[in-house]
Design a protein around this motif. Structure first.
Motif, PDB file in Angstrom:
ATOM      1  N   VAL A 158      28.202  30.278  37.294  1.00 58.37           N
ATOM      2  CA  VAL A 158      28.402  31.629  36.756  1.00 58.37           C
ATOM      3  C   VAL A 158      27.163  32.455  37.071  1.00 58.37           C
ATOM      4  O   VAL A 158      26.040  31.944  36.991  1.00 58.37           O
ATOM      5  CB  VAL A 158      28.650  31.592  35.231  1.00 58.37           C
ATOM      6  N   LEU A 159      27.369  33.734  37.390  1.00 53.83           N
ATOM      7  CA  LEU A 159      26.249  34.658  37.588  1.00 53.83           C
ATOM      8  C   LEU A 159      26.268  35.715  36.503  1.00 53.83           C
ATOM      9  O   LEU A 159      27.289  36.365  36.276  1.00 53.83           O
ATOM     10  CB  LEU A 159      26.331  35.332  38.960  1.00 53.83           C
ATOM     11  N   MET A 160      25.137  35.883  35.824  1.00 51.89           N
ATOM     12  CA  MET A 160      24.947  36.925  34.825  1.00 51.89           C
ATOM     13  C   MET A 160      24.061  38.023  35.423  1.00 51.89           C
ATOM     14  O   MET A 160      23.049  37.720  36.077  1.00 51.89           O
ATOM     15  CB  MET A 160      24.268  36.363  33.569  1.00 51.89           C
ATOM     16  N   VAL A 161      24.431  39.288  35.192  1.00 52.22           N
ATOM     17  CA  VAL A 161      23.728  40.408  35.807  1.00 52.22           C
ATOM     18  C   VAL A 161      23.365  41.442  34.748  1.00 52.22           C
ATOM     19  O   VAL A 161      24.224  41.879  33.970  1.00 52.22           O
ATOM     20  CB  VAL A 161      24.605  41.070  36.898  1.00 52.22           C
ATOM     21  N   LEU A 198      27.859  41.748  45.294  1.00 54.99           N
ATOM     22  CA  LEU A 198      28.394  40.976  44.174  1.00 54.99           C
ATOM     23  C   LEU A 198      29.889  40.729  44.340  1.00 54.99           C
ATOM     24  O   LEU A 198      30.391  39.639  44.050  1.00 54.99           O
ATOM     25  CB  LEU A 198      28.126  41.710  42.859  1.00 54.99           C
ATOM     26  N   ARG A 240      31.720  37.176  44.361  1.00 53.72           N
ATOM     27  CA  ARG A 240      32.799  36.883  43.404  1.00 53.72           C
ATOM     28  C   ARG A 240      34.068  36.444  44.120  1.00 53.72           C
ATOM     29  O   ARG A 240      34.825  35.612  43.604  1.00 53.72           O
ATOM     30  CB  ARG A 240      33.063  38.118  42.547  1.00 53.72           C
ATOM     31  N   ILE A 249      32.990  32.658  42.329  1.00 52.66           N
ATOM     32  CA  ILE A 249      31.935  32.624  41.303  1.00 52.66           C
ATOM     33  C   ILE A 249      32.238  33.673  40.236  1.00 52.66           C
ATOM     34  O   ILE A 249      32.233  34.867  40.527  1.00 52.66           O
ATOM     35  CB  ILE A 249      30.549  32.907  41.910  1.00 52.66           C
ATOM     36  N   MET A 264      31.541  36.290  37.284  1.00 50.13           N
ATOM     37  CA  MET A 264      30.380  37.129  37.032  1.00 50.13           C
ATOM     38  C   MET A 264      30.535  37.896  35.730  1.00 50.13           C
ATOM     39  O   MET A 264      31.624  38.399  35.432  1.00 50.13           O
ATOM     40  CB  MET A 264      30.180  38.127  38.179  1.00 50.13           C
ATOM     41  N   TYR A 296      34.594  44.681  38.779  1.00 50.06           N
ATOM     42  CA  TYR A 296      33.642  43.843  39.491  1.00 50.06           C
ATOM     43  C   TYR A 296      33.233  42.602  38.704  1.00 50.06           C
ATOM     44  O   TYR A 296      32.700  41.658  39.305  1.00 50.06           O
ATOM     45  CB  TYR A 296      32.382  44.650  39.803  1.00 50.06           C
ATOM     46  N   PHE A 297      33.449  42.627  37.390  1.00 52.25           N
ATOM     47  CA  PHE A 297      32.961  41.548  36.538  1.00 52.25           C
ATOM     48  C   PHE A 297      34.084  40.977  35.678  1.00 52.25           C
ATOM     49  O   PHE A 297      35.046  41.666  35.343  1.00 52.25           O
ATOM     50  CB  PHE A 297      31.819  42.049  35.649  1.00 52.25           C
ATOM     51  N   ASP A 298      33.905  39.717  35.320  1.00 54.42           N
ATOM     52  CA  ASP A 298      34.903  39.034  34.502  1.00 54.42           C
ATOM     53  C   ASP A 298      34.746  39.338  33.020  1.00 54.42           C
ATOM     54  O   ASP A 298      35.609  38.983  32.218  1.00 54.42           O
ATOM     55  CB  ASP A 298      34.804  37.524  34.741  1.00 54.42           C
ATOM     56  N   LEU A 306      20.486  40.515  46.857  1.00 47.72           N
ATOM     57  CA  LEU A 306      21.230  39.432  46.236  1.00 47.72           C
ATOM     58  C   LEU A 306      21.063  38.141  47.022  1.00 47.72           C
ATOM     59  O   LEU A 306      20.968  37.062  46.431  1.00 47.72           O
ATOM     60  CB  LEU A 306      22.707  39.801  46.121  1.00 47.72           C
TER      61      LEU A 306
END
Length: 202
Positions: free
Chosen positions: A3-6, A97, A101, A105, A107, A130-132, A193
């Motif tokens: 998982v990627l946290m931003v 990103l 994703r 992955i 995010m 763009y993010f989950d 990135l």
């Protein structure tokens, strides 16, 4: 990395969409409110700490402060001005990103925000595409760099801390994330990135 946290401000969002300057740059010219005054009377007081950790609501508390320092200015007007002028997105990073994703992955945003701006980021700025999901301080009840922020976010994604990668522009947040077990990189102007991913793979 599973998982990627931003982080948001200073990583994904950089001030005004037009020029990247701080959203308060022309605050006095546009709304008649001095930047130093709103910072002193609102953002540097316990009011903001309570709001950003979900213990108080933004608009009524801001309205009570403005009644004293800018009686002719409504909280709704200032909030709209703030959100619209603090929404300059790093499109290059978003593109990178999105490509990551697409490889599978998940995010998430991991940010210090109150409820209203968190919703604005996801809905109005379209970051939900763009993010989950988003983990933010008012939701969790703790601000970064508190260890509880990282613990609760980790519990909600349901994986080991060592399987989470994280990018943030604030050194204290990076250090706290690393102490909790996340793989974290300090994001600075000019960061890429691909460099972060190389760091995470070490």
């Amino acid at each position: 990395m599973k998982v990627l946290m931003v982080d948001v401000d200073g990583v994904l969002v950089h001030g005004r969409p037009s020029d990247g300057l701080h959203y308060c740059t022309d605050l006095e010219r546009d709304l008649g409110l001095r930047r130093d005054l709103i910072e002193q009377e609102f953002f540097r007081t316990p009011h903001w700490g309570d709001i950003v950790t979900g213990r108080d609501d933004l608009e009524p508390r801001l309205a009570s402060v403005l009644a004293k320092i800018a009686p002719g200015l409504s909280a709704a007007t200032l909030i709209d001005y703030w959100f619209e002028n603090d929404s300059g997105l790093d499109r290059t990073l978003l593109t990178d990103l999105a490509a990551l994703r697409a490889t599978g992955i998940p995010m998430f945003l991991a940010t210090n925000q109150e409820h209203r701006r968190a919703a604005y980021l996801m809905d109005n700025l379209g970051l939900s595409s763009y993010f989950d999901g988003i983990f933010y301080s008012a939701m969790l009840g703790y601000q970064k760099p508190a260890s509880e922020f990282f613990r609760l976010a980790t519990e909600r994604v349901g994986i080991e801390p060592s399987e989470i990668a994280f990018i943030d522009d604030y050194p204290a947040n990076i250090e706290a994330a690393r102490q909790f077990g996340w793989k974290a990189m300090h994001w600075a102007p000019g960061s890429r990135l691909e460099d972060a991913l190389a760091t995470f793979s070490l």
